[in-house]
Design an enzyme around this catalytic site. Sequence first.
Site, PDB file in Angstrom:
ATOM      1  N   SER A 204       0.833  -1.189   0.000  1.00 25.15           N
ATOM      2  CA  SER A 204       0.000   0.000   0.000  1.00 25.15           C
ATOM      3  C   SER A 204       0.876   1.250   0.000  1.00 25.15           C
ATOM      4  CB  SER A 204      -0.954  -0.070   1.196  1.00 25.15           C
ATOM      5  OG  SER A 204      -2.061   0.726   0.958  1.00 25.15           O
ATOM      6  N   HIS A 337      -7.232  -5.865   1.262  1.00 19.46           N
ATOM      7  CA  HIS A 337      -6.017  -5.099   1.007  1.00 19.46           C
ATOM      8  C   HIS A 337      -4.853  -5.654   1.831  1.00 19.46           C
ATOM      9  CE1 HIS A 337      -3.814  -1.696  -0.364  1.00 19.46           C
ATOM     10  NE2 HIS A 337      -3.942  -0.940   0.708  1.00 19.46           N
TER      11      HIS A 337
HETATM   12  C1  MCU Z   1      -2.692   2.216  -1.476  1.00 15.17           C
HETATM   13  O1  MCU Z   1      -2.082   2.891  -0.414  1.00 15.17           O
HETATM   14  C2  MCU Z   1      -2.742   3.826   0.405  1.00 15.17           C
HETATM   15  C3  MCU Z   1      -3.549   4.809  -0.397  1.00 15.17           C
HETATM   16  O2  MCU Z   1      -2.706   5.450  -1.329  1.00 15.17           O
HETATM   17  C4  MCU Z   1      -4.178   5.823   0.546  1.00 15.17           C
HETATM   18  O3  MCU Z   1      -4.995   6.731  -0.162  1.00 15.17           O
HETATM   19  C5  MCU Z   1      -4.973   5.173   1.625  1.00 15.17           C
HETATM   20  O4  MCU Z   1      -5.340   6.152   2.561  1.00 15.17           O
HETATM   21  O5  MCU Z   1      -4.178   4.235   2.300  1.00 15.17           O
HETATM   22  C6  MCU Z   1      -3.612   3.208   1.507  1.00 15.17           C
HETATM   23  C7  MCU Z   1      -2.803   2.397   2.484  1.00 15.17           C
HETATM   24  O6  MCU Z   1      -1.649   2.674   2.747  1.00 15.17           O
HETATM   25  O7  MCU Z   1      -3.475   1.447   3.140  1.00 15.17           O
HETATM   26  C8  MCU Z   1      -2.797   0.716   4.159  1.00 15.17           C
END
Ligand code: MCU
Length: 386
Positions: A204, A337
């Site tokens: 992420s 996720h």
């Molecule tokens: C995919 O990673 C991020 C994303 O870019 C953000 O917008 C969201 O708030 O959080 C995601 C993440 O890190 O989830 C653990």
Amino acid sequence: MKYSIILPFLATTVIAAPIVEERQATCSVPTSFPKTANSKLPNPFKFFDGRAVTSLADWECRQQEVQAALEAQELGTFPKTATVTASGTSTLSITASDNGKSIQFSVSIRKPSGSGPFPAIIAYGAASIPVPNGVATITFNNDQIGEQQGGNSRGRGRFFDLYGSGHSAGATTAWAWGVDRIMDALEKVDTGIDPKRVGVTGCSRNGKGAMVAAALVKRIALGLPQESGSGGAACWRISDSEKAAGKNIQTPGQIIGENVWFSKNFDSFARQATTLATDHHQLAGLVAPRGLLVIENEIDWLGPVSTTACMKAARLIYKAVGAADNMGLTGSGNHNHCQFPGNQQTELTAFINKFLLNQSANTANIEKGPSADVNRYIDWSAPTLS
Ligand code: MCU
């Protein structure tokens, strides 16, 4: 001839750092970059001054100007002058000094049983891919090097204690600098880890970081960015066009307000991404010819069409330099996720076997994901370079 030393590198998976530096010495790298609007993904095979990239030697120089543009427009400066002292084997304690100042941080190393040296995966935060037996895990607290606590955390963390809170680096660049120092430490101290077989992963937001680290830290043998989405495996331009088509997808305009992953320099491009001199197919291209497996998920916010088309464009770069099998893209259906699903295991195992465990493995033609036509987003074709 000057470049005769370059050619053998394509046959191997790891480029020794001194060789990289020797090659770089001959390139002239610009300090300003085009901002002409271009809705297509920029051509990786054309220099900013319009010359075509016609050889591997040209491509090496092109890589440097692409990195310089990425640093100038979105990543911030990646410092290259720090010196490191280190000690310890299971807790590796690292002191990094630059400009007369020092900072300290530690990483933990969990090694397989038996005798090494072992390959390792540096995990941002904690690994959320299964790390197989035979591979060590180096746990890296990237947040300590560069905070990612929303907009107000800009300029905080040990990187910024060393270089100043006004340094241009975004958090992903600060973390890559931390990875570079871990590599220094692994080369200096006999920890039982083989520094030539080190991968980096994160999921992420930390997946964005793993992609940037694989791109900037040339000693990393394998990048394993997981579910990085926009800011990682997605291309800014495609994320914007997907948003315009009604998708619930993270865009550059959103990302600069959410957190400090990118440089302040990026703010002036984020709402006009078509004016960026590069896009993220070229960020992934900076990893070439080293190993890269991009692991994605079909959550809308990550931008499955954007990550798939963007990484297909990156694979054209790998192919052009004769390293097509060194990069793969594995998407899977929508799932929780950062919960690694079984249907990506074969690809992950193949890349780890080949790049970290020195085993033969089939990494050819790994391009799994939703349907996404890369030709909609590019107006160039890739040469075959030699
Ligand atoms: C995919 O990673 C991020 C994303 O870019 C953000 O917008 C969201 O708030 O959080 C995601 C993440 O890190 O989830 C653990």
